[in-house]
Design an enzyme around this catalytic site. Sequence first.
Site, short mmCIF file in Angstrom:
data_model
loop_
_atom_site.label_atom_id
_atom_site.label_comp_id
_atom_site.label_asym_id
_atom_site.label_seq_id
_atom_site.Cartn_x
_atom_site.Cartn_y
_atom_site.Cartn_z
N GLU A 24 0.83 -1.21 0.00
CA GLU A 24 0.00 0.00 0.00
C GLU A 24 0.86 1.26 0.00
O GLU A 24 0.55 2.23 -0.70
CB GLU A 24 -0.94 0.01 1.21
CG GLU A 24 -2.11 -0.93 1.10
CD GLU A 24 -3.16 -0.48 0.09
OE1 GLU A 24 -3.04 0.62 -0.50
OE2 GLU A 24 -4.11 -1.23 -0.10
N GLU A 31 1.55 6.59 -7.01
CA GLU A 31 0.47 7.51 -7.37
C GLU A 31 0.86 8.97 -7.13
O GLU A 31 0.61 9.83 -7.98
CB GLU A 31 -0.80 7.16 -6.60
CG GLU A 31 -1.44 5.89 -7.08
CD GLU A 31 -2.78 5.61 -6.42
OE1 GLU A 31 -3.23 6.42 -5.58
OE2 GLU A 31 -3.38 4.59 -6.76
#
Length: 73
Positions: A24, A31
């Site tokens: 994660e 991102e």
Amino acid sequence: MILDLNGGERTLILALGILMLAAELMNTAVERAVDHTSTEQSDLARRAKDLASSAVAVTASAAGMAWVAILVG
């Protein structure tokens, strides 16, 4: 104790949980880096984000399969 797990099973579940967090974090890093690099739409940027999120999905699937294998026996 809720579940009667041996040391190896506990270790596997803990390691996969930590691996999920790491995946994660890497996904978030990809991102943010892609978003910071350019505000324009880019097929390469979209693919990078898709692959990073796919890595999280694969890691989650591995963790889920391990849970099922441990619980089913």
